[in-house]
Write an enzyme that holds these catalytic residues in place. Structure first.
Site, mmCIF file in Angstrom:
data_model
loop_
_atom_site.group_PDB
_atom_site.id
_atom_site.type_symbol
_atom_site.label_atom_id
_atom_site.label_comp_id
_atom_site.label_asym_id
_atom_site.label_seq_id
_atom_site.Cartn_x
_atom_site.Cartn_y
_atom_site.Cartn_z
ATOM 1 N N SER A 72 0.825 -1.218 0.000
ATOM 2 C CA SER A 72 0.000 0.000 0.000
ATOM 3 C C SER A 72 0.858 1.265 0.000
ATOM 4 O O SER A 72 0.508 2.258 -0.627
ATOM 5 C CB SER A 72 -0.963 0.008 1.192
ATOM 6 O OG SER A 72 -0.251 0.060 2.407
ATOM 7 N N SER A 109 -8.911 -7.566 0.787
ATOM 8 C CA SER A 109 -8.357 -7.111 -0.503
ATOM 9 C C SER A 109 -8.992 -5.797 -0.929
ATOM 10 O O SER A 109 -9.219 -5.555 -2.109
ATOM 11 C CB SER A 109 -8.567 -8.181 -1.585
ATOM 12 O OG SER A 109 -8.010 -9.413 -1.183
ATOM 13 N N THR A 159 -6.672 -1.450 -2.313
ATOM 14 C CA THR A 159 -6.378 -0.921 -3.646
ATOM 15 C C THR A 159 -7.629 -0.292 -4.259
ATOM 16 O O THR A 159 -7.609 0.842 -4.742
ATOM 17 C CB THR A 159 -5.859 -2.041 -4.564
ATOM 18 O OG1 THR A 159 -4.634 -2.529 -4.032
ATOM 19 C CG2 THR A 159 -5.622 -1.533 -5.984
ATOM 20 N N GLU A 190 -5.859 -11.406 -1.669
ATOM 21 C CA GLU A 190 -6.392 -12.726 -1.340
ATOM 22 C C GLU A 190 -6.567 -13.608 -2.577
ATOM 23 O O GLU A 190 -6.244 -14.794 -2.536
ATOM 24 C CB GLU A 190 -7.710 -12.585 -0.593
ATOM 25 C CG GLU A 190 -7.501 -12.059 0.815
ATOM 26 C CD GLU A 190 -8.777 -11.568 1.444
ATOM 27 O OE1 GLU A 190 -9.338 -12.288 2.267
ATOM 28 O OE2 GLU A 190 -9.223 -10.447 1.098
#
Lengths: 449, 345
Positions: free
Chosen positions: B50, B88, B91, B289
């Protein structure tokens, strides 16, 4: 043509150099002056009442204070969904490894040694270790006054009875996924200290603002008086979503006025955080002669152990994903989350969606074999495409390049003709993705071995 | 005997909290005193990248290099709550918040430039490489650093916050109708394994991982996730079991809880498939994931292809596989004897 300048670039990870050269500071690397050390006494039985005798331990060398449930200044609870964990168990333990006392001493070794001197007298209760058993009438109740069954996801679409009746082949099997651990490289470690009227808790966590709320509620302080510092995380994978030692550290530093640190060994780490839910899966799928899936019925029992953590969300995700990425008109799914006296389960990479393909993707191959098709063909026949509707009635309107993915896989595994017929996976067609099959960009499909 | 086989598996993965729960992310973009950018956003760096990709999104909007964007995600006093680094979701969800905050910041910074350059309008102002200028009269120009010191002289800080909330709909508790997740990430993985029928040991020789990503913000990090997801999935399929008995974890150390080592990892062929999602930041979807999800069945299907035996309970450790081979052999022998008896009878 992409005109992007930064997005899409192979920029080196910002955290890579520090982690590789060892300069990254994980909580365990941080030492403070005047620091004392904590260790956790954990239950050795899976279910029962207990009483504590601290006399010996309190006299042990270096011991400063032993914290128990009575020392929790706010609400003695935490939990991401239900507040069903106790910060320190008050009178009952529900699993092996439940925290019952926090021993603080001048050194970590002294704290660890004193833990062994804490006398715990147990009055064992009948325990239950199987989620299906735990759902039965009269099963031992893990949480007093609360059903062991805490969630039931239902999906009812179409008419599975008719779907199975119309099927040329119906396959039913059972699959089991076990307890698994995240085994992040950095076991739990943290420290807490006071900064004027604020308590600072340094710990590796996936969600610092949620830890802040949990710590504040448990110590009974205002949110603004609690600060979480999350320096560098040594892996998480879902195992750092629940509180481990953050609240213990905050309570101790507030009471003692000295920095308090604790670091767990790997053996303790296994008990300190959640596990992947074991899931017992019964799956029944019917298909027509041509491989078209006509009906799916599934029953999933998820063992969340002694605490709920994310049990509801995990078994919901399992229930939704058990259809696989396939169009099926008739679907009937029951997915359950159940308390037992096992280690507690929670978030772990894939979160219910990792367990179910062990069933649905093996099932696809079993069906294919029964129908005389290849694994490639049966998947190509049924997979989600743009415009597909899921068993939940959700329309997949865009970004569904699964057909492209399967074509590329087939090409890659079956590139040479000599491979044809050699294996089940590689005997499909050799078509390349058509120009209309998703907007796969020129540079976008690249192999990087 | 060593027997080889190949198997494939597809999977899907719905990202985010889902089921109508407000999945909210927020980001603050701030001009630092030296003209670089502070990105305050609660997207914990858990190893997923990240701290690398959020600055890339911000840098894209502002036309600068991502090295000039400094992300702050460590101290709860210094950024707002952007939810957990899980599901997940960072993003897509927080990436969208970063995108929106960066766009709003760009507008605000252009307005500061307009005032500073004494222009009537921001129309036609260009921004790149930490400079802002008016191409029709290039001497009207300034830099991020100049604007930063101007703001400081006036005792001001330029910081812009914006947020994003994902769209899902709670499911009907009786039928499951609803939008449990959105968007979904897809993939197709394959493996080649070798099974030793004398010992039951399974080795993965090769893997092919075809991963939908929407758009790869950083292909190196996507490939890293595929490597990591594959390794974790391999451990799940072949080695890992806590051996819980009566609530006790028997395998509570690495001598007994076996995880893959470098020696167990095959060549992993990786393919990134881009099909941008409109609602996503530059089209990017979550993959943390998903990269693990199809690995175990791809291996189990390859084991079946190799030896004709299915493993229904994980993990497929050598003892489990060997037991299944022996049971299969005995069942076949028994069937052959029965058949022989029938023939004789």
């Amino acid at each position: 043509m992409s005109t992007l300048k930064s997005v899409g670039q192979r920029i080196q990870r910002k955290d890579a150099r520090a982690k590789l050269t060892g300069t990254a500071l994980y909580p365990q690397d941080i030492e403070m002056e005047n620091c004392v050390y904590g260790a956790t006494v954990r239950s050795e039985i899976p279910h029962g009442y207990f009483t504590l005798d601290l006399t010996e331990a309190e006299k042990a060398p270096g011991v400063i204070r032993i914290f128990t449930a009575a020392d929790v200044t706010g609400h003695n609870v935490h939990g991401v969904l239900f507040k069903d964990h106790e910060v320190l168990c008050a009178r009952k333990v529900r699993r092996v490894g439940d925290p019952i006392a926090f021993v603080v001493a001048e050194t970590q070794a002294q704290a660890d040694d004193a833990c062994a001197l804490v006398k715990v007298s147990y009055e064992a209760l009948p325990a239950v270790f199987d989620p299906k058993e735990a759902m039965k009438e009269g099963a031992p109740q893990v949480h007093d006054g609360k059903d062991n069954l805490i969630y039931h996801y239902k999906c009812r679409r179409g008419d599975v009875t008719k779907g199975f009746a119309d099927s040329a082949v119906v396959i039913e099997r059972e699959y089991v996924s076990p307890f698994v651990d995240h085994v992040f490289l950095q076991p739990e470690s943290g420290l807490a200290y006071m900064e004027e009227d604020k308590v600072i808790v340094v710990a590796s966590t996936q969600y610092p603002h949620f830890d802040q709320i949990e710590v504040a509620e448990a110590i009974g302080w205002e949110l603004e008086q609690v600060v979480i510092l999350n320096p560098v995380v040594g892996g998480a994978f879902g195992g750092r979503e629940d509180i481990s030692m953050q609240i213990h550290l905050a309570l101790a530093t507030i009471a003692l006025g000295r920095p308090v640190k604790t670091t767990m060994a790997r053996e303790e780490s296994f008990y300190a955080h959640s596990k992947r839910h074991p899931v017992f899966m019964r799956l029944k799928v019917g298909a027509a002669e041509d491989g078209k899936l006509l009906a799916l019925e599934a029953e999933l029992h998820g063992d969340t152990g002694a605490y709920a953590s994310w049990a509801i969300n995990v078994m919901r995700k399992a229930g939704v994903h058990i259809t696989g990425p396939y169009e099926i008109e008739n679907v009937f799914v029951d997915s359950y989350s159940v308390y037992t006296n096992n280690p507690y389960a929670g978030a772990m990479r894939g979160f219910g969606a990792t367990q179910v393909p062990v069933a649905y993707e093996q099932h696809m191959d079993i069906l294919a074999e029964a129908l005389g098709m290849t694994p490639y063909e049966i998947r190509m026949k049924n997979l989600f495409r743009k415009g597909s509707v899921t068993a939940n009635g959700q329309v997949l309107t865009e970004s569904v390049p699964l057909e492209t993915c399967l074509e590329i896989l087939n090409q890659a595994m079956n590139g040479g003709s000599e491979a044809a017929g050699l294996d089940a996976a590689s005997s499909g067609t050799k078509a390349v993705p058509g120009s209309d099959s998703a907007a796969v960009q020129e540079r976008s499909v690249t192999e990087h071995a | 005997m060593l027997k080889r086989g190949r198997g494939i598996a597809l999977s899907w993965y719905g990202t985010g909290y889902g089921n109508g729960f407000p999945d909210y992310s927020v980001a603050t973009v701030e001009l630092a005193e030296n003209g670089e950018i502070l990105l305050r956003v609660g997207a914990t760096e858990v190893g997923q990248g990240s701290k690398t990709i959020m600055p890339q999104v911000c840098a894209e909007v502002l036309g600068i290099h991502s090295d000039q964007v400094h992300m702050i995600c460590e101290d709860t006093r210094e950024f707002l709550d952007s939810g957990t680094a899980a599901a997940s979701r960072q993003t897509y969800n927080t990436g969208n918040a970063v995108l929106k905050a960066s766009e709003s910041f760009k507008k605000a910074l252009l307005e500061e430039a307009r005032l500073y350059l004494k222009l009537n309008s921001t129309a036609g102002l260009e921004m790149a490489d930490q400079k802002i200028w008016l191409p029709i009269f290039p001497s009207r120009k300034t830099t991020f650093a100049e604007l930063a010191s101007h703001l400081k002289s006036e005792g001001r800080v330029l910081a812009v916050t914006d947020s994003f909330t994902a769209q899902t709909i709670g499911m009907n508790p009786e039928t499951g109708e609803g939008v449990p997740y959105w968007p979904y990430t897809f993939n197709a993985y394959g493996t080649e394994v070798e099974v030793d029928t004398e010992t039951g040991r399974v080795q993965v020789l090769q893997a092919w991982c075809v991963q939908d990503v929407g758009r790869a913000i950083n292909p190196d990090l996507v490939e890293g996730q595929i490597d990591g997801g594959f390794v974790m999935g391999l451990g799940y399929a072949l080695y890992e079991d806590l051996g819980v008995k009566d609530g006790v974890i028997k395998n509570n150390k690495f001598a007994k809880y076996i995880i893959p080592t470098a020696m167990d990892i095959p060549t992993i062929h990786k393919y990134i498939v881009e099909d941008p999602e409109n609602t996503a930041p530059y089209g990017a979807k979550g993959i943390g994931e998903p990269t693990m999800v199809p690995v175990a069945p791809a291996i189990l299907n390859a084991i079946y292809d190799a030896i004709g035996i299915r493993i229904f309970e994980l993990p497929a450790t050598p003892d489990v596989v060997l037991k299944a081979i022996v049971a299969d052999r005995e069942a076949k022998a028994k069937a052959a004897v029965a058949e022989g008896a029938d023939a004789n009878g």
